[in-house]
Scaffold this active site. Structure first.
Site, PDB file in Angstrom:
ATOM      1  N   ARG A  51      -1.242  -4.604   8.061  1.00  0.00           N
ATOM      2  CA  ARG A  51      -0.397  -3.604   7.412  1.00  0.00           C
ATOM      3  C   ARG A  51      -0.829  -2.162   7.687  1.00  0.00           C
ATOM      4  O   ARG A  51      -0.002  -1.314   8.033  1.00  0.00           O
ATOM      5  CB  ARG A  51      -0.417  -3.785   5.875  1.00  0.00           C
ATOM      6  CG  ARG A  51       0.522  -4.793   5.343  1.00  0.00           C
ATOM      7  CD  ARG A  51      -0.109  -5.468   4.150  1.00  0.00           C
ATOM      8  NE  ARG A  51      -1.244  -6.216   4.638  1.00  0.00           N
ATOM      9  CZ  ARG A  51      -1.152  -7.459   5.113  1.00  0.00           C
ATOM     10  NH1 ARG A  51      -0.015  -8.074   5.066  1.00  0.00           N
ATOM     11  NH2 ARG A  51      -2.199  -8.092   5.618  1.00  0.00           N
ATOM     12  N   ARG A 101     -10.550   2.765  10.299  1.00  0.00           N
ATOM     13  CA  ARG A 101     -11.062   1.696   9.407  1.00  0.00           C
ATOM     14  C   ARG A 101     -12.391   1.239   9.966  1.00  0.00           C
ATOM     15  O   ARG A 101     -12.524   1.024  11.180  1.00  0.00           O
ATOM     16  CB  ARG A 101     -10.078   0.527   9.347  1.00  0.00           C
ATOM     17  CG  ARG A 101     -10.690  -0.672   8.634  1.00  0.00           C
ATOM     18  CD  ARG A 101      -9.707  -1.761   8.362  1.00  0.00           C
ATOM     19  NE  ARG A 101      -8.754  -1.373   7.326  1.00  0.00           N
ATOM     20  CZ  ARG A 101      -7.861  -2.205   6.798  1.00  0.00           C
ATOM     21  NH1 ARG A 101      -7.799  -3.459   7.211  1.00  0.00           N
ATOM     22  NH2 ARG A 101      -7.034  -1.802   5.852  1.00  0.00           N
TER      23      ARG A 101
HETATM   24  N1   CP Z   1      -3.603  -3.999   2.533  1.00  0.00           N
HETATM   25  C1   CP Z   1      -4.273  -3.900   3.691  1.00  0.00           C
HETATM   26  O1   CP Z   1      -5.166  -3.056   3.864  1.00  0.00           O
HETATM   27  O2   CP Z   1      -3.867  -4.800   4.626  1.00  0.00           O
HETATM   28  P1   CP Z   1      -4.463  -4.885   6.113  1.00  0.00           P
HETATM   29  O3   CP Z   1      -5.909  -5.308   5.983  1.00  0.00           O
HETATM   30  O4   CP Z   1      -3.615  -5.903   6.821  1.00  0.00           O
HETATM   31  O5   CP Z   1      -4.367  -3.531   6.734  1.00  0.00           O
END
Ligand code: CP
Length: 304
Positions: A51, A101
């Site tokens: 996401r 991230r």
């Molecule tokens: N909610 C969220 O951070 O999903 P992802 O890890 O898929 O980015």
């Protein structure tokens, strides 16, 4: 130059303005279709994501911009020993804004120290996830009409779940928000969240183990997955992973306007038979994530 590293980097008023902007983008997408013509976002993901990475990329593309980056550290020069600081100095030459991230808590802050472009924390270890928080706030506000005066139950892995830490961080600034922290003893919120955020801000909260005992009192139920990747022992993870499973039967005792949110991905903690309940709003939450990230990009690039 401004970064978004924590939900508190935006004041309460700035947060409301950002959510207003995200709402406007949602209802008037064409107005924003060329706001980022010629702009680029770098998405540097040292940890897996569906996401967050894809919604940042969709957000930039929705506004006429383009994307570059990597989706795993192993395909970047980090495998040769390059530091986050050097990486972001380099990427600052290629892009206008960067979402990062990283499994290490504080890595986006280090990146910001070396960066020539705005940095967005797209999740750092078990610490924070501010863009998810803004998505959660938008979803709560759209459903309830306000970010004041409700009881939120946060359920599951409250120890390692960075989305929970960031959401509590943001909501302690709002009026009359009550917290019900639902977790096994081993996965309770860290002490700093309980003491520095909840107690120091005089918030009303309680900690319980059984969802069934409190579900009828909630206005929002925020489910979370047990964070397998942050456990030291596989056995411990296996013992915890199915501690909570929200199913249709448990929802029977909830209010008719109690909404279920989840940052996703889910594993077993929400049974798929809940998905068609009108109170299940986690896929609407995903939908809002794109508009929120468009609003973040516009705000940090001073294009509002
Ligand atoms: N909610 C969220 O951070 O999903 P992802 O890890 O898929 O980015």
């Amino acid at each position: 130059m401004r970064h978004l590293l924590s939900p508190l980097d935006f004041s309460l008023q700035e947060t409301e303005e950002l959510l207003d902007l995200a709402h406007d983008i949602r209802i008037n997408p064409d107005k924003y279709a060329h706001k980022c013509d010629g702009k680029k976002i770098a998405t540097l993901f040292y940890e897996p994501s569906t996401r967050t990475r894809l919604s940042f990329e969709a957000a930039m593309m929705n506004m006429g911009g383009s994307v570059l980056g990597f989706s795993e550290a192993s395909s970047s020069s980090v495998t040769k020993g390059e530091t986050v600081g050097d990486t972001i100095k380099v990427v600052s030459n290629y892009a206008d804004i960067c979402a990062i991230r990283h499994p290490k808590e504080g890595a986006p802050r280090v990146a910001a120290d070396y960066s020539g472009i705005p940095i967005v924390n797209a999740g750092d270890g078990g610490h924070e996830h501010p863009t998810q928080t803004l998505t959660d706030l938008m979803t709560i506000r759209e459903l309830k009409g306000s970010l004041d005066g409700f009881t939120i139950g946060l359920c599951g892995d409250l120890k390692f779940g960075r989305t929970v830490h960031s959401l509590i961080h943001a909501l302690v600034r709002n009026r009359d928000v009550k917290f019900v922290l639902i977790s096994p003893r081993e996965l309770r919120v860290p002490d700093y969240v309980r003491e520095d955020l909840l107690e120091d801000n005089g918030m009303e909260y309680k900690e319980v183990e059984r969802l069934e005992d409190v579900i009828e009192s909630l206005d929002i139920l925020y489910m979370t997955r047990v964070q397998k990747e942050r456990f030291f022992s596989e056995d411990e993870y296996l013992r915890m992973k199915d501690y909570y499973i929200l199913d249709k039967a448990k929802l029977d005792s909830a209010k008719s306007d109690m909404y279920v949110l989840h940052p996703l991905p889910r594993v077993n903690e929400i049974s798929t038979d809940v998905d068609d309940d009108p109170r299940a709003k986690y896929f609407e939450q995903v939908h809002n994530g794109v508009f929120v990230r468009q609003a973040i990009i516009l705000t940090l690039l001073n294009l509002v």
